[in-house]
Motif scaffolding. Structure first.
Motif, PDB file in Angstrom:
ATOM      1  N   LYS A  45      10.248   1.632  -7.218  1.00 57.87           N
ATOM      2  CA  LYS A  45       9.666   0.879  -8.246  1.00 57.87           C
ATOM      3  C   LYS A  45       8.783  -0.398  -7.880  1.00 57.87           C
ATOM      4  N   GLU A  46       9.062  -0.966  -6.670  1.00 55.41           N
ATOM      5  CA  GLU A  46       8.208  -2.030  -5.922  1.00 55.41           C
ATOM      6  C   GLU A  46       7.749  -1.418  -4.638  1.00 55.41           C
ATOM      7  N   GLY A  47       6.427  -1.783  -4.390  1.00 58.58           N
ATOM      8  CA  GLY A  47       5.894  -1.403  -3.244  1.00 58.58           C
ATOM      9  C   GLY A  47       4.755  -2.405  -2.896  1.00 58.58           C
ATOM     10  N   PHE A  48       4.324  -2.288  -1.405  1.00 57.51           N
ATOM     11  CA  PHE A  48       3.685  -3.336  -0.706  1.00 57.51           C
ATOM     12  C   PHE A  48       2.759  -2.418   0.321  1.00 57.51           C
ATOM     13  N   ILE A  49       1.320  -2.422  -0.152  1.00 51.75           N
ATOM     14  CA  ILE A  49       0.523  -1.768   1.178  1.00 51.75           C
ATOM     15  C   ILE A  49      -0.463  -2.679   1.570  1.00 51.75           C
ATOM     16  N   ILE A  50      -0.563  -2.604   2.716  1.00 54.85           N
ATOM     17  CA  ILE A  50      -1.697  -3.423   3.429  1.00 54.85           C
ATOM     18  C   ILE A  50      -2.858  -2.533   3.919  1.00 54.85           C
ATOM     19  N   GLY A  51      -3.931  -2.962   3.107  1.00 51.23           N
ATOM     20  CA  GLY A  51      -5.217  -2.071   3.179  1.00 51.23           C
ATOM     21  C   GLY A  51      -5.723  -1.307   1.719  1.00 51.23           C
ATOM     22  N   HIS A  52      -6.659  -1.829   1.349  1.00 53.34           N
ATOM     23  CA  HIS A  52      -6.870  -1.282   0.012  1.00 53.34           C
ATOM     24  C   HIS A  52      -8.184  -0.201  -0.149  1.00 53.34           C
ATOM     25  N   GLY A  53      -9.030  -0.440   0.771  1.00 47.59           N
ATOM     26  CA  GLY A  53     -10.128   0.529   0.807  1.00 47.59           C
ATOM     27  C   GLY A  53     -10.769   0.777  -0.716  1.00 47.59           C
ATOM     28  N   ILE A  54     -10.715   1.783  -1.241  1.00 46.98           N
ATOM     29  CA  ILE A  54     -11.377   2.126  -2.470  1.00 46.98           C
ATOM     30  C   ILE A  54     -10.520   2.121  -3.618  1.00 46.98           C
ATOM     31  N   GLY A  55      -9.218   1.929  -2.972  1.00 46.43           N
ATOM     32  CA  GLY A  55      -7.822   1.935  -4.005  1.00 46.43           C
ATOM     33  C   GLY A  55      -7.283   3.140  -4.357  1.00 46.43           C
ATOM     34  N   VAL A  56      -7.411   4.078  -3.667  1.00 47.99           N
ATOM     35  CA  VAL A  56      -6.855   5.489  -3.893  1.00 47.99           C
ATOM     36  C   VAL A  56      -5.374   5.607  -4.003  1.00 47.99           C
ATOM     37  N   ILE A  57      -4.740   4.864  -3.119  1.00 57.36           N
ATOM     38  CA  ILE A  57      -3.269   4.917  -2.969  1.00 57.36           C
ATOM     39  C   ILE A  57      -2.698   4.168  -4.404  1.00 57.36           C
ATOM     40  N   SER A  58      -3.002   2.906  -4.503  1.00 59.84           N
ATOM     41  CA  SER A  58      -2.496   2.180  -5.466  1.00 59.84           C
ATOM     42  C   SER A  58      -3.032   2.624  -6.990  1.00 59.84           C
ATOM     43  N   SER A  59      -4.149   3.349  -7.029  1.00 57.59           N
ATOM     44  CA  SER A  59      -4.517   4.001  -8.353  1.00 57.59           C
ATOM     45  C   SER A  59      -3.470   5.139  -8.485  1.00 57.59           C
TER      46      SER A  59
END
Length: 138
Positions: free
Chosen positions: A72-86
């Protein structure tokens, strides 16, 4: 064919966005994000933008889906082009990115519309999260 779409720099790195008709032995229309070291940071298949082109992205998604499929909740370090968060745009996922220019570029050249992005050092931003509030940290 390589066509430079954007070339600029921030206090952190030089950044290049380029379009190519080939990537990793595949033919098509690809947009790449590269940093100072000329290493590819992100790739988008312009004909199928939701496709996970890089094996790194596919591996991250596979690991998350295997170990915490219903997070439900997550935290990622590093955005790049946003593939994972997309990919996980329907989840409450915070991404930390130290370089605000990377975030601007992901929105302008890669169409990023996903989850929340906090600008700053990921380690420091993670310390500000409520203890044990994250199902995943990557």
């Amino acid at each position: 064919m390589n066509q430079i779409v954007y070339k600029g720099s921030s206090p952190f790195q030089n950044i290049t966005v380029l379009d190519r008709s080939r990537f990793g032995g595949m033919h098509g229309r690809f947009r790449l994000l590269k940093f100072t070291d000329d290493i590819v940071q992100g790739v988008m298949d312009l004909e199928n933008p939701s496709r996970l082109v890089l094996s790194y992205s596919r591996t991250v998604v596979d690991l998350i889906d295997h170990y915490v499929p219903d997070f439900k909740e997550g935290f990622i370090i590093g955005h790049g082009i946003g593939v994972i968060s997309s990919y996980y745009s329907s989840r409450n996922l915070v991404t930390a990115e130290i370089d605000p220019l990377v975030v601007e570029i992901s929105k302008k050249y890669f169409g990023y519309l996903g989850n929340k992005i906090d600008i700053g050092d990921g380690r420091e931003l993670l310390k500000k999260q409520v203890d044990k509030s994250q199902d995943i940290i990557f």
